[in-house]
Design a protein around this motif. Structure first.
Motif, mmCIF file in Angstrom:
data_model
loop_
_atom_site.group_PDB
_atom_site.id
_atom_site.type_symbol
_atom_site.label_atom_id
_atom_site.label_comp_id
_atom_site.label_asym_id
_atom_site.label_seq_id
_atom_site.Cartn_x
_atom_site.Cartn_y
_atom_site.Cartn_z
ATOM 1 N N GLU A 140 0.830 -1.206 0.000
ATOM 2 C CA GLU A 140 0.000 0.000 0.000
ATOM 3 C C GLU A 140 0.866 1.258 0.000
ATOM 4 N N PHE A 141 1.937 1.230 0.767
ATOM 5 C CA PHE A 141 2.835 2.389 0.828
ATOM 6 C C PHE A 141 3.495 2.627 -0.528
ATOM 7 N N ASN A 142 3.978 1.555 -1.157
ATOM 8 C CA ASN A 142 4.685 1.708 -2.426
ATOM 9 C C ASN A 142 3.773 2.132 -3.570
ATOM 10 N N LYS A 143 2.478 1.847 -3.465
ATOM 11 C CA LYS A 143 1.537 2.363 -4.474
ATOM 12 C C LYS A 143 1.588 3.887 -4.490
ATOM 13 N N LEU A 144 1.531 4.460 -3.307
ATOM 14 C CA LEU A 144 1.568 5.918 -3.175
ATOM 15 C C LEU A 144 2.951 6.464 -3.514
ATOM 16 N N PHE A 145 3.961 5.786 -3.015
ATOM 17 C CA PHE A 145 5.345 6.218 -3.195
ATOM 18 C C PHE A 145 5.728 6.219 -4.677
ATOM 19 N N ASN A 146 5.417 5.139 -5.375
ATOM 20 C CA ASN A 146 5.820 5.022 -6.776
ATOM 21 C C ASN A 146 5.004 5.924 -7.698
ATOM 22 N N ALA A 147 3.756 6.180 -7.346
ATOM 23 C CA ALA A 147 2.961 7.129 -8.131
ATOM 24 C C ALA A 147 3.597 8.512 -8.053
ATOM 25 N N ASP A 148 4.098 8.842 -6.884
ATOM 26 C CA ASP A 148 4.741 10.142 -6.691
ATOM 27 C C ASP A 148 6.084 10.199 -7.412
ATOM 28 N N ARG A 149 6.846 9.124 -7.334
ATOM 29 C CA ARG A 149 8.140 9.091 -8.032
ATOM 30 C C ARG A 149 7.940 9.172 -9.551
ATOM 31 N N PHE A 206 22.378 4.179 1.254
ATOM 32 C CA PHE A 206 21.315 3.911 2.224
ATOM 33 C C PHE A 206 20.764 5.215 2.776
ATOM 34 N N GLY A 207 19.456 5.236 2.997
ATOM 35 C CA GLY A 207 18.813 6.389 3.609
ATOM 36 C C GLY A 207 17.722 5.938 4.565
ATOM 37 N N GLU A 208 17.400 6.780 5.525
ATOM 38 C CA GLU A 208 16.363 6.435 6.498
ATOM 39 C C GLU A 208 15.486 7.644 6.796
ATOM 40 N N ASN A 209 14.182 7.405 6.843
ATOM 41 C CA ASN A 209 13.220 8.391 7.319
ATOM 42 C C ASN A 209 12.544 7.839 8.564
ATOM 43 N N ILE A 210 12.315 8.683 9.547
ATOM 44 C CA ILE A 210 11.625 8.263 10.767
ATOM 45 C C ILE A 210 10.624 9.345 11.177
ATOM 46 N N LEU A 211 9.541 8.913 11.810
ATOM 47 C CA LEU A 211 8.529 9.863 12.270
ATOM 48 C C LEU A 211 7.725 9.242 13.401
ATOM 49 N N PHE A 271 2.972 7.904 4.580
ATOM 50 C CA PHE A 271 3.437 8.513 3.334
ATOM 51 C C PHE A 271 3.178 10.016 3.323
ATOM 52 N N THR A 272 1.976 10.402 3.700
ATOM 53 C CA THR A 272 1.617 11.824 3.687
ATOM 54 C C THR A 272 2.495 12.631 4.630
ATOM 55 N N GLN A 273 2.771 12.068 5.800
ATOM 56 C CA GLN A 273 3.593 12.794 6.770
ATOM 57 C C GLN A 273 5.035 12.912 6.288
ATOM 58 N N PHE A 274 5.556 11.859 5.673
ATOM 59 C CA PHE A 274 6.906 11.942 5.102
ATOM 60 C C PHE A 274 6.946 12.989 3.985
ATOM 61 N N LYS A 275 5.942 12.958 3.122
ATOM 62 C CA LYS A 275 5.917 13.860 1.970
ATOM 63 C C LYS A 275 5.818 15.317 2.399
ATOM 64 N N ASN A 276 5.123 15.569 3.485
ATOM 65 C CA ASN A 276 4.931 16.948 3.941
ATOM 66 C C ASN A 276 6.131 17.507 4.695
ATOM 67 N N ASN A 277 7.155 16.692 4.856
ATOM 68 C CA ASN A 277 8.390 17.154 5.490
ATOM 69 C C ASN A 277 9.458 17.269 4.407
ATOM 70 N N ASP A 278 10.001 18.462 4.219
ATOM 71 C CA ASP A 278 10.943 18.699 3.117
ATOM 72 C C ASP A 278 12.154 17.770 3.156
ATOM 73 N N ALA A 279 12.714 17.561 4.349
ATOM 74 C CA ALA A 279 13.909 16.716 4.466
ATOM 75 C C ALA A 279 13.589 15.267 4.119
ATOM 76 N N HIS A 280 12.456 14.768 4.626
ATOM 77 C CA HIS A 280 12.055 13.394 4.326
ATOM 78 C C HIS A 280 11.751 13.227 2.835
ATOM 79 N N TYR A 281 11.063 14.203 2.288
ATOM 80 C CA TYR A 281 10.653 14.112 0.885
ATOM 81 C C TYR A 281 11.860 14.126 -0.048
ATOM 82 N N GLU A 282 12.869 14.903 0.323
ATOM 83 C CA GLU A 282 14.088 14.948 -0.490
ATOM 84 C C GLU A 282 14.755 13.580 -0.540
#
Length: 305
Positions: free
Chosen positions: A161-170, A233-238, A260-271
């Motif tokens: 479910e996460f990758n559906k949103l993630f890959n659509a955005d990518r 390697f990269g890591e996002n946490i929230l 996904f939405t919370q990661f996307k709304n954070n500039d550092a995570h989204y980058e």
């Protein structure tokens, strides 16, 4: 007669000279020396896995190992002050290594949480109820234990479910899709639980409970098996608060969307999420506490593997 005497005397002188001169062989021997030297040889410990019926499946406990050593005596040979060879004489001390033991849980988890029945509802129903207003439901110790043991949500479905949103955005940014790599899930689960267990200590010190440094001081990539220096390697946490609707903890689709939405709304995570070289992604969520309230900690591990 005079000539004979001269020859005899000459011979006597030569013989006398030879008797007091050191031969080349004797000279070489006199420059050879020996010395006994102790050498410490490390004996590395072994790693042994053992079953532990007191630990739940998926859990483990580690007892650290310790290297042993031997002190060996060697006889070193030198010629003209230069090393020639060595000969083993004896071992005068030996300390055996202590094996590293990894206890692996075999105990089946029995879900006694309030999620036991509602988690069996269909994905669409759970998602719809997660978005609706439900009566507030406090969490018990059994609820938290069940969630963190992986008995409430399906991580394969969560990542899908996460990758559906993630890959659509990518794709919208002209980037290649990422895929889920199950072998990395244990790393994400471990990192999420580290955030949970380390939070009280960090909070008591007045620090943020979100730290990319592991409790042992290592980088987060070390939690992921197979991630070596040749991979990026990269890591996002929230974290976000539990608002009392139990369906928000059993719906993989809801959790994926929220994270996904919370990661996307954070500039550092989204980058980090939009870096083109990442090809794999795994996420994990665990229940913990902050300031006495129930919160959900989420981790995302990204790699070029």
């Amino acid at each position: 007669m005079k000539n004979l005497i001269k020859v005899t005397l000459a011979s006597a002188v030569v013989l006398s000279s030879a008797a007091i001169t050191t031969s080349p062989v004797d000279a070489a021997k006199s420059n050879v020396t020996y010395k006994n030297i102790d050498k410490k040889v490390v004996v590395k410990y072994k790693t042994v896995k053992k079953a532990d019926a007191n630990l739940l499946e998926g859990q483990s406990r580690v007892v650290s190992g310790k290297n042993g050593y031997k002190i060996k005596v060697y006889k070193y040979k030198y010629k003209n002050g230069k090393y020639v060879s060595r000969t083993y004489i004896k071992t005068k001390k030996s300390v055996s290594p202590k094996s590293k033991i990894v206890y692996v849980g075999t105990k089946k988890f029995v879900d006694q949480s309030q999620f036991a029945n509602i988690k069996l509802e269909s994905g669409d129903v759970k998602y719809k109820k997660a978005l609706s207003t439900q009566a507030y439901s406090a969490l018990t110790g059994n609820d938290i234990a069940a969630f963190n043991a992986g008995a409430v949500i399906n991580t394969d479905v969560l990542n899908a479910e996460f990758n559906k949103l993630f890959n659509a955005d990518r794709k919208a940014h002209g980037l290649k899709p990422v895929s889920y790599l199950p072998s990395l899930q244990a790393g994400s689960d471990l990192r999420a639980m580290e955030l949970v267990t380390n939070a009280p200590k960090l909070e008591a010190q007045g620090k943020s409970t979100l730290s990319h440094i592991r409790p042992n001081g290592a980088y987060p990539s070390t939690a992921y098996k197979g991630i070596t220096g040749k991979y990026l390697f990269g890591e996002n946490i929230l974290l976000y608060s539990y608002q009392g609707n139990p369906y928000t903890l059993v719906s993989e689709k809801y959790i994926a969307s929220r994270v996904f939405t919370q990661f996307k709304n954070n500039d550092a995570h989204y980058e980090v999420m939009l870096r083109p070289f990442y090809t794999k992604s795994t996420i994990s969520v665990k229940l913990g506490k902050r300031s006495g309230y129930n919160v959900i900690y989420a981790t995302q591990g990204l790699t070029s593997q």
